[in-house]
Write an enzyme that holds these catalytic residues in place. Structure first.
Site, short mmCIF file in Angstrom:
data_model
loop_
_atom_site.label_atom_id
_atom_site.label_comp_id
_atom_site.label_asym_id
_atom_site.label_seq_id
_atom_site.Cartn_x
_atom_site.Cartn_y
_atom_site.Cartn_z
N SER A 95 8.29 -3.61 1.04
CA SER A 95 6.92 -3.91 1.45
C SER A 95 6.45 -2.92 2.52
O SER A 95 6.41 -1.72 2.26
CB SER A 95 6.85 -5.37 1.93
OG SER A 95 5.51 -5.81 2.01
N ASP A 104 2.24 -8.65 -8.49
CA ASP A 104 2.43 -8.79 -7.05
C ASP A 104 1.13 -9.27 -6.42
O ASP A 104 0.11 -8.58 -6.50
CB ASP A 104 2.84 -7.43 -6.46
CG ASP A 104 3.21 -7.50 -4.99
OD1 ASP A 104 2.79 -8.45 -4.30
OD2 ASP A 104 3.89 -6.58 -4.51
N HIS A 120 6.02 -10.56 -5.26
CA HIS A 120 6.19 -9.66 -4.12
C HIS A 120 7.62 -9.78 -3.61
O HIS A 120 8.00 -10.81 -3.03
CB HIS A 120 5.21 -9.99 -3.01
CG HIS A 120 5.25 -9.00 -1.87
ND1 HIS A 120 4.66 -7.77 -1.93
CD2 HIS A 120 5.86 -9.07 -0.66
CE1 HIS A 120 4.86 -7.12 -0.81
NE2 HIS A 120 5.60 -7.88 -0.02
#
Length: 302
Positions: A121, A249, A278
């Site tokens: 991320s 996502d 995600h």
């Protein structure tokens, strides 16, 4: 399990594997500190450095899963905590942000070559941007790299997270820790920003405009989101790199993912599975198993 939301939340709520970690505190060149958690044989030939996501840590489900798998495969892993993410406030007014490549560079140089690097991320975005900024020079430190669920277009990600269900599921969760941290920092460094406006912020755009941007030298939120995005740097990467993002996502719409990655360098492997959420990527019959650690090591090992 249907849908990106369920895939994201289920992976995050699964009990992470247990693994023994050894913490080391590093003083930064500007008088601050970060904490780095190590696992695996210190004499291992292959060393993986992992950068976590927004408000993540070595306790994040993906960090534990990757570390456990890496150690089982004979790797040494270093899980790097961004400033203020290891359970203790950092010393300086600054914190960390999505394009913090100076911190990435310092950490990698301190660890020393040869390294393999991965980021999840926010950490993935920062790592990708560092790889692009350094270009060919990055090969002197990092042999192969991987970024997972990286928000390579921060403006698109910010807009997505500030709308509808995303705002209630994710933005509210992140702000529940970011806001108290920011207010505590204000007590030690008065005048950084307006406490009342920070308390009232309910969207990433508001928080990044009030806190993240001014703390780290950006003019405003739009300057931050534009300057810190890794998408424009993908074409300059020269280290073999895996970019793994699910098309469902919730943090980054598929159209933005495809648009931001269309000029990636040939050495960047674009792997965009239809599902995964995600940083989720759980597969098989219930209760399932995380396949992310295996895929990362498969790519990083050659």
């Amino acid at each position: 399990m249907p849908g990106g939301h369920l895939q994201t939340l289920y992976a995050a709520l699964r009990p992470p594997p247990r693994i023994a970690l050894e913490r080391s505190r590093w003083d930064t060149p500007d008088g601050d500190f970060i904490d780095v958690d190590f696992a695996g044989d210190a004499a291992a030939a292959r060393r993986l450095v992992l950068f976590h996501g927004l408000e993540g840590s070595a306790d994040s489900h993906y960090a534990r899963a990757i570390a456990a798998h890496a150690v089982a495969q004979g790797w040494r892993i270093a899980i790097v905590h961004f400033r203020g993410c290891s359970g203790e406030p950092n010393r300086k007014a600054r914190a960390y942000h999505s394009g913090d490549t100076a911190e990435i560079d310092w950490v990698l140089r301190k660890l020393g070559a040869p390294l393999w690097a991965a980021g999840i991320s926010l950490g993935g975005n920062a790592l990708l941007k560092w790889l692009g900024e350094r270009g060919e020079a990055a090969r002197a430190l990092v042999r192969r790299a991987a970024a997972v669920s990286a928000p390579i277009d921060l403006a698109a990600a910010g807009h997505a997270l500030d709308r509808g269900l995303n705002r209630w599921l994710y933005t509210r969760h992140f702000l529940s820790s970011l806001t108290p941290k920011s207010l505590a920092k204000l007590e030690r460094f008065p005048g950084l920003y307006d406490a009342g406006r920070v308390r009232a912020a309910r969207r990433f755009r508001e928080f990044d405009h009030l806190v993240t941007a001014p703390l780290h030298g950006f003019r405003d939120v739009d300057h931050y989101w534009s300057a810190a995005s890794s998408g424009p740097w993908l074409e300059r990467i020269r280290v073999p790199t895996l970019l793994l993002n699910a098309r469902n996502d919730p943090f980054l719409p598929e159209h933005a993912l495809l648009a931001a990655s269309r000029k990636a360098a040939p050495c960047v492997v674009l792997e965009f599975p239809r599902t995964g959420g995600h940083a989720g990527f759980v597969a098989g019959p219930f209760p399932g198993r995380p396949w992310l650690p295996q895929r990362l090591l498969e790519f990083l090992e050659p």
